[in-house]
Design an enzyme around this catalytic site. Structure first.
Site, PDB file in Angstrom:
ATOM      1  N   VAL A  78     -13.160  40.918  38.557  1.00  0.00           N
ATOM      2  CA  VAL A  78     -13.150  39.750  39.516  1.00  0.00           C
ATOM      3  C   VAL A  78     -13.565  40.446  41.023  1.00  0.00           C
ATOM      4  O   VAL A  78     -13.205  39.001  41.978  1.00  0.00           O
ATOM      5  CB  VAL A  78     -11.249  40.007  40.543  1.00  0.00           C
ATOM      6  CG1 VAL A  78     -10.533  39.088  38.755  1.00  0.00           C
ATOM      7  CG2 VAL A  78     -10.459  40.591  40.152  1.00  0.00           C
ATOM      8  N   TYR A  89      -3.483  47.449  51.008  1.00  0.00           N
ATOM      9  CA  TYR A  89      -2.985  46.380  50.024  1.00  0.00           C
ATOM     10  C   TYR A  89      -1.957  45.309  51.235  1.00  0.00           C
ATOM     11  O   TYR A  89      -1.734  44.058  51.305  1.00  0.00           O
ATOM     12  CB  TYR A  89      -1.488  47.058  49.761  1.00  0.00           C
ATOM     13  CG  TYR A  89      -0.604  46.197  48.561  1.00  0.00           C
ATOM     14  CD1 TYR A  89      -1.378  46.341  47.332  1.00  0.00           C
ATOM     15  CD2 TYR A  89       0.702  45.487  48.609  1.00  0.00           C
ATOM     16  CE1 TYR A  89      -0.999  45.586  46.541  1.00  0.00           C
ATOM     17  CE2 TYR A  89       1.395  44.938  47.921  1.00  0.00           C
ATOM     18  CZ  TYR A  89       0.177  45.409  46.479  1.00  0.00           C
ATOM     19  OH  TYR A  89       1.278  44.862  45.564  1.00  0.00           O
ATOM     20  N   THR A 106       5.884  51.818  37.534  1.00  0.00           N
ATOM     21  CA  THR A 106       6.492  53.270  36.943  1.00  0.00           C
ATOM     22  C   THR A 106       5.287  54.283  37.355  1.00  0.00           C
ATOM     23  O   THR A 106       6.068  55.217  37.183  1.00  0.00           O
ATOM     24  CB  THR A 106       6.711  53.359  35.658  1.00  0.00           C
ATOM     25  OG1 THR A 106       5.517  52.179  34.734  1.00  0.00           O
ATOM     26  CG2 THR A 106       7.973  52.286  35.005  1.00  0.00           C
TER      27      THR A 106
HETATM   28  N1  LIG Z   1       4.593  45.207  40.494  1.00  0.00           N
HETATM   29  C1  LIG Z   1       5.205  45.606  41.618  1.00  0.00           C
HETATM   30  O1  LIG Z   1       6.296  45.737  41.722  1.00  0.00           O
HETATM   31  C2  LIG Z   1       4.460  44.575  42.031  1.00  0.00           C
HETATM   32  C3  LIG Z   1       4.887  43.321  43.568  1.00  0.00           C
HETATM   33  C4  LIG Z   1       4.464  42.850  44.582  1.00  0.00           C
HETATM   34  C5  LIG Z   1       3.229  41.938  44.126  1.00  0.00           C
HETATM   35  N2  LIG Z   1       2.745  42.432  42.704  1.00  0.00           N
HETATM   36  C6  LIG Z   1       0.931  42.063  42.477  1.00  0.00           C
HETATM   37  O2  LIG Z   1       1.822  41.432  40.851  1.00  0.00           O
HETATM   38  C7  LIG Z   1      -0.016  41.291  39.939  1.00  0.00           C
HETATM   39  C8  LIG Z   1       0.047  42.305  38.779  1.00  0.00           C
HETATM   40  O3  LIG Z   1      -0.040  43.179  39.473  1.00  0.00           O
HETATM   41  P1  LIG Z   1       0.956  44.402  37.715  1.00  0.00           P
HETATM   42  O4  LIG Z   1       3.063  44.593  38.399  1.00  0.00           O
HETATM   43  O5  LIG Z   1       1.611  43.674  36.985  1.00  0.00           O
HETATM   44  O6  LIG Z   1       0.449  45.323  38.083  1.00  0.00           O
HETATM   45  P2  LIG Z   1      -0.212  45.669  36.542  1.00  0.00           P
HETATM   46  O7  LIG Z   1      -1.158  47.420  37.012  1.00  0.00           O
HETATM   47  O8  LIG Z   1       0.599  46.403  35.426  1.00  0.00           O
HETATM   48  O9  LIG Z   1      -1.865  44.907  36.232  1.00  0.00           O
HETATM   49  C9  LIG Z   1      -3.164  44.007  36.797  1.00  0.00           C
HETATM   50  C10 LIG Z   1      -3.434  44.460  36.400  1.00  0.00           C
HETATM   51  O10 LIG Z   1      -4.927  43.905  36.594  1.00  0.00           O
HETATM   52  C11 LIG Z   1      -6.361  44.279  35.902  1.00  0.00           C
HETATM   53  N3  LIG Z   1      -7.239  44.601  37.458  1.00  0.00           N
HETATM   54  C12 LIG Z   1      -7.404  45.865  38.312  1.00  0.00           C
HETATM   55  N4  LIG Z   1      -8.477  45.837  38.804  1.00  0.00           N
HETATM   56  C13 LIG Z   1      -9.218  44.794  38.491  1.00  0.00           C
HETATM   57  C14 LIG Z   1     -10.166  44.273  38.993  1.00  0.00           C
HETATM   58  N5  LIG Z   1     -11.204  44.445  39.555  1.00  0.00           N
HETATM   59  N6  LIG Z   1     -10.651  42.767  37.708  1.00  0.00           N
HETATM   60  C15 LIG Z   1      -9.594  42.073  37.093  1.00  0.00           C
HETATM   61  N7  LIG Z   1      -8.035  43.170  36.717  1.00  0.00           N
HETATM   62  C16 LIG Z   1      -8.040  44.292  37.299  1.00  0.00           C
HETATM   63  C17 LIG Z   1      -5.556  46.255  35.574  1.00  0.00           C
HETATM   64  O11 LIG Z   1      -6.314  46.051  34.446  1.00  0.00           O
HETATM   65  C18 LIG Z   1      -4.188  45.307  35.541  1.00  0.00           C
HETATM   66  O12 LIG Z   1      -4.079  45.144  33.841  1.00  0.00           O
HETATM   67  C19 LIG Z   1      -0.829  42.528  41.459  1.00  0.00           C
HETATM   68  O13 LIG Z   1      -1.792  41.695  42.790  1.00  0.00           O
HETATM   69  C20 LIG Z   1       0.425  42.711  42.291  1.00  0.00           C
HETATM   70  O14 LIG Z   1      -0.244  43.258  43.387  1.00  0.00           O
HETATM   71  C21 LIG Z   1       3.434  43.575  42.226  1.00  0.00           C
END
Ligand SMILES: NC(=O)c1ccc[n+]([C@@H]2O[C@H](COP(=O)([O-])OP(=O)(O)OC[C@H]3O[C@@H](n4cnc5c(N)ncnc54)[C@H](O)[C@@H]3O)[C@@H](O)[C@H]2O)c1
Length: 249
Positions: free
Chosen positions: A61, A155, A194
């Protein structure tokens, strides 16, 4: 009749976690979806499971050229894009401000924040060809308030920025029927969580949430499907907190 019938969507970071669940739900609701991620193995496996209305395209991205190619691929396979979910994100190094390097700050912002600008910029002409669209930007409660447990200032900065980009895009393109909203999850059970918290940490996090549990990916997909659908046709420039009440405390 699916709630997303006829929609063509691009979802980033969709090989696992919340993005993968959004892809599953979008397909169930009748959309055609370009699943994108840097993880080709995970993305291809998911697209294979989801059938002919899903395809995988490897997209970092942070790449301007990559975005141009992804939008072209979505149009070639499915037609003009009518939904974009900017979901890819990382937490980066856990470090207080004085200990965070400039390089790490910039890396986190490139993936969490600049990506939302690039994706929006490349998708808008396609949405104009589609006659409108919905952009759903995944921020965090760290984009609403300062939170103990936020891994670093980058972040927080990047997630606040996502909210700002969203509002500006909403007012610039409302007349083109292009809507933009941000989603602010609290604790959601994915690999991101996790990796950061052990079993005990998840118990402590659950106890701190007024609803008494951490969120599931399905909780967030319910909201993302709604925002992408025509049911949300008069909703733009807004932020949606989905945290079980954590930021109400
Ligand atoms: N899990 C939480 O508690 C939480 C809370 C608030 C916000 N978020 C946000 O939600 C979104 C999804 O989080 P998640 O928990 O599913 O994370 P995750 O780590 O399970 O999945 C993130 C995905 O993004 C991909 N990714 C990373 N860098 C990338 C890049 N440069 N280009 C394309 N893809 C890339 C990874 O390969 C992965 O498949 C994120 O933006 C995260 O900041 C998560």
């Amino acid at each position: 009749m699916g709630r997303l019938n006829g929609k063509v969507a691009i979802i980033t970071g969709a090989a696992q976690g919340m993005g993968a669940e959004h892809a599953r739900r979008f397909i169930k609701e009748g959309a055609r979806v370009l699943i994108t991620d840097i993880d080709a193995a995970g993305g291809n496996a998911l697209a294979g499971d989801l059938g002919a209305n899903a395809a995988f395209f490897q997209l970092d991205v942070t790449s301007d050229a990559g975005w141009a190619a992804a939008v072209a691929e979505a149009e070639r396979r499915f037609g003009p894009v009518s939904a974009l979910v900017n979901n890819a994100g990382i937490i980066g190094s856990v470090a207080k401000c004085a200990d965070l390097s400039e390089g790490e700050f910039n890396r986190i912002c490139a993936i969490n924040q600049n990506s939302v600008f690039l994706g929006t910029k490349h998708v808008i002409p396609s949405m104009q060809r589609a006659g409108g669209g919905s952009i759903v930007n995944i921020s965090s409660i760290s984009g609403i308030v300062a939170i103990y447990g936020t891994p670093n200032v980058a972040y927080a900065a990047s997630k606040f920025a996502v909210r700002g980009i969203t509002k500006q895009v909403a007012i610039e393109y409302g007349k083109d029927s292009i809507r933009a909203n941000s989603v602010h999850p609290g604790y959601i059970k994915t690999k991101m969580m996790t990796d950061a918290l052990d079993e005990e940490g998840i118990k402590v996090a659950s106890a701190s949430v007024p609803i008494g549990r951490v969120g599931e990916v399905e909780d967030v997909s319910n909201l993302v499907v709604f925002l992408a659908s025509d049911e949300a046709g008069f909703i733009t420039g807004s932020e949606y907190i989905i945290d079980g009440g954590l930021t109400a405390l």
